[in-house]
Design a protein around this motif. Structure first.
Motif, mmCIF file in Angstrom:
data_model
loop_
_atom_site.group_PDB
_atom_site.id
_atom_site.type_symbol
_atom_site.label_atom_id
_atom_site.label_comp_id
_atom_site.label_asym_id
_atom_site.label_seq_id
_atom_site.Cartn_x
_atom_site.Cartn_y
_atom_site.Cartn_z
ATOM 1 N N PHE A 153 0.843 -1.212 0.000
ATOM 2 C CA PHE A 153 0.000 0.000 0.000
ATOM 3 C C PHE A 153 0.869 1.250 0.000
ATOM 4 N N TYR A 154 0.488 2.213 -0.855
ATOM 5 C CA TYR A 154 1.170 3.509 -0.918
ATOM 6 C C TYR A 154 0.162 4.618 -0.637
ATOM 7 N N GLN A 155 0.469 5.477 0.318
ATOM 8 C CA GLN A 155 -0.355 6.642 0.599
ATOM 9 C C GLN A 155 0.365 7.887 0.097
ATOM 10 N N TYR A 156 -0.219 8.514 -0.913
ATOM 11 C CA TYR A 156 0.335 9.760 -1.435
ATOM 12 C C TYR A 156 -0.399 10.936 -0.806
ATOM 13 N N THR A 157 -0.093 12.143 -1.265
ATOM 14 C CA THR A 157 -0.718 13.327 -0.669
ATOM 15 C C THR A 157 -2.224 13.332 -0.866
ATOM 16 N N ARG A 158 -2.677 13.096 -2.095
ATOM 17 C CA ARG A 158 -4.118 13.123 -2.376
ATOM 18 C C ARG A 158 -4.580 11.852 -3.088
ATOM 19 N N SER A 159 -3.853 10.803 -2.945
ATOM 20 C CA SER A 159 -4.222 9.563 -3.619
ATOM 21 C C SER A 159 -3.600 8.380 -2.894
ATOM 22 N N HIS A 160 -4.026 7.198 -3.275
ATOM 23 C CA HIS A 160 -3.367 6.002 -2.766
ATOM 24 C C HIS A 160 -3.428 4.891 -3.808
ATOM 25 N N GLN A 161 -2.554 3.917 -3.629
ATOM 26 C CA GLN A 161 -2.428 2.803 -4.565
ATOM 27 C C GLN A 161 -2.163 1.536 -3.756
ATOM 28 N N SER A 162 -2.829 0.454 -4.122
ATOM 29 C CA SER A 162 -2.583 -0.801 -3.405
ATOM 30 C C SER A 162 -2.592 -1.980 -4.375
ATOM 31 N N TYR A 163 -1.829 -3.002 -3.999
ATOM 32 C CA TYR A 163 -1.745 -4.252 -4.750
ATOM 33 C C TYR A 163 -1.886 -5.405 -3.758
ATOM 34 N N THR A 164 -2.726 -6.384 -4.083
ATOM 35 C CA THR A 164 -2.913 -7.541 -3.213
ATOM 36 C C THR A 164 -2.609 -8.819 -3.995
ATOM 37 N N PHE A 165 -1.726 -9.641 -3.411
ATOM 38 C CA PHE A 165 -1.286 -10.879 -4.055
ATOM 39 C C PHE A 165 -1.700 -12.080 -3.213
ATOM 40 N N GLU A 166 -1.966 -13.191 -3.902
ATOM 41 C CA GLU A 166 -2.290 -14.445 -3.233
ATOM 42 C C GLU A 166 -1.459 -15.559 -3.869
ATOM 43 N N PHE A 167 -1.074 -16.548 -3.052
ATOM 44 C CA PHE A 167 -0.298 -17.675 -3.575
ATOM 45 C C PHE A 167 -1.230 -18.599 -4.334
ATOM 46 N N ARG A 168 -1.122 -18.544 -5.665
ATOM 47 C CA ARG A 168 -1.957 -19.334 -6.568
ATOM 48 C C ARG A 168 -1.079 -19.868 -7.699
ATOM 49 N N ASN A 169 -1.342 -21.084 -8.114
ATOM 50 C CA ASN A 169 -0.592 -21.671 -9.223
ATOM 51 C C ASN A 169 0.923 -21.606 -8.981
ATOM 52 N N ASN A 170 1.301 -21.832 -7.714
ATOM 53 C CA ASN A 170 2.718 -21.859 -7.309
ATOM 54 C C ASN A 170 3.429 -20.524 -7.517
ATOM 55 N N GLN A 171 2.694 -19.423 -7.425
ATOM 56 C CA GLN A 171 3.297 -18.100 -7.521
ATOM 57 C C GLN A 171 2.435 -17.083 -6.790
ATOM 58 N N MET A 172 3.025 -15.933 -6.442
ATOM 59 C CA MET A 172 2.268 -14.861 -5.817
ATOM 60 C C MET A 172 1.594 -14.073 -6.933
ATOM 61 N N GLU A 173 0.285 -14.273 -7.075
ATOM 62 C CA GLU A 173 -0.468 -13.745 -8.204
ATOM 63 C C GLU A 173 -1.328 -12.563 -7.763
ATOM 64 N N LEU A 174 -1.359 -11.515 -8.578
ATOM 65 C CA LEU A 174 -2.178 -10.343 -8.269
ATOM 66 C C LEU A 174 -3.653 -10.709 -8.352
ATOM 67 N N ILE A 175 -4.394 -10.443 -7.282
ATOM 68 C CA ILE A 175 -5.829 -10.733 -7.296
ATOM 69 C C ILE A 175 -6.671 -9.467 -7.175
ATOM 70 N N LEU A 176 -6.150 -8.448 -6.475
ATOM 71 C CA LEU A 176 -6.884 -7.191 -6.283
ATOM 72 C C LEU A 176 -5.925 -6.016 -6.393
ATOM 73 N N ALA A 177 -6.437 -4.887 -6.831
ATOM 74 C CA ALA A 177 -5.660 -3.650 -6.845
ATOM 75 C C ALA A 177 -6.626 -2.473 -6.780
ATOM 76 N N GLU A 178 -6.154 -1.376 -6.237
ATOM 77 C CA GLU A 178 -7.001 -0.186 -6.134
ATOM 78 C C GLU A 178 -6.171 1.069 -6.370
ATOM 79 N N SER A 179 -6.707 1.954 -7.225
ATOM 80 C CA SER A 179 -6.066 3.239 -7.506
ATOM 81 C C SER A 179 -7.080 4.340 -7.240
ATOM 82 N N VAL A 180 -6.718 5.296 -6.390
ATOM 83 C CA VAL A 180 -7.600 6.418 -6.077
ATOM 84 C C VAL A 180 -6.826 7.708 -6.259
ATOM 85 N N GLY A 181 -7.392 8.636 -7.037
ATOM 86 C CA GLY A 181 -6.763 9.935 -7.252
ATOM 87 C C GLY A 181 -7.768 11.053 -7.111
ATOM 88 N N VAL A 182 -7.339 12.165 -6.489
ATOM 89 C CA VAL A 182 -8.202 13.328 -6.281
ATOM 90 C C VAL A 182 -7.504 14.564 -6.817
#
Length: 226
Positions: free
Chosen positions: A135-164
């Motif tokens: 998770f990254y918190q910027y001045t007026r925005s944030h960004q996040s990446y969520t990974f889960e162990f799937r198919n023998n690798q850490m795979e991206l399952i969720l992400a969120e981008s917010v900008g103001v």
């Protein structure tokens, strides 16, 4: 409103693209255990979290390291040289009662001076219910990446981008759900109750943590970057 927000996001992506073009001889931490990482004289642990990532009942770990020494970087052909401290992310699985590095990515983690108006950008790292979140918190925005162990690798399952947008209060929120294969995009203004939501199908395979390059270089769908 969308044009303004897209212009801001494009500028952010453009700056990230130049900012992360430095090349550095990174050490290979694969196979290293936690004790060896902690004793490394050239790197410090910037963020760390523990939890069971592969659901074997044992604690695994994720670590973000930052080099103690700076390297000189030129962001563009006409730019002056600046100093920057490289960062890496490591994922350690519990093997034979030791947490051992099995994943290393040298490009994905944003550096300290890549936070826009922030003086220093420091990512937050957490492992909860088997999910690894960055998770990254910027001045007026944030960004996040969520990974889960799937198919023998850490795979991206969720992400969120917010900008103001600071002047207008216009906002854009993109929520990527690769488990459901959809992107929910919401736009509106902070001073208004109503907002507009759109749902897009994600006809693309999610990336693993191993595969990720620099932040915001992956165009998931048109004008939507991770």
């Amino acid at each position: 409103m969308k044009i303004k927000i897209l212009a801001i996001l494009f500028f952010t992506f453009y700056m990230f693209g130049f900012a992360q073009r430095d090349r550095f001889n990174y050490p290979n931490f694969i196979g290293e255990n936690l004790n060896g990482i902690e004793k490394n004289p050239d790197w410090k642990i910037l963020a760390q979290s523990t939890g069971d990532l592969n659901m074997d009942g044992l604690d695994d770990a994720a670590i973000i390291l930052e080099s103690k020494d700076s390297i000189q970087v030129k962001e563009c052909s006409n730019c002056k040289l600046i100093k920057r401290k490289p960062r890496v992310i490591l994922v350690l699985f519990n093997q034979d009662s030791k947490q051992t590095v099995v994943i290393q990515n040298n490009e994905f983690i944003a550096r300290g001076d890549e936070g826009g108006m922030l003086n220093y950008l420091e990512p937050e790292l957490s492992i909860k219910k088997g999910w690894l979140n960055i998770f990254y918190q910027y001045t007026r925005s944030h960004q996040s990446y969520t990974f889960e162990f799937r198919n023998n690798q850490m795979e991206l399952i969720l992400a969120e981008s917010v900008g103001v947008h600071s002047a207008s209060g216009d906002f854009e929120c993109d929520k990527f759900d690769f488990l459901k294969g959809i992107l929910t995009s919401e736009t509106g203004n902070m001073s208004q109750e109503k907002s507009k939501k759109e749902i897009f199908r994600l006809d693309i395979q999610p990336k693993s943590l191993n595969e990720f390059g620099e932040m915001y270089e992956w165009e998931v769908i048109e004008n939507k970057y991770l």
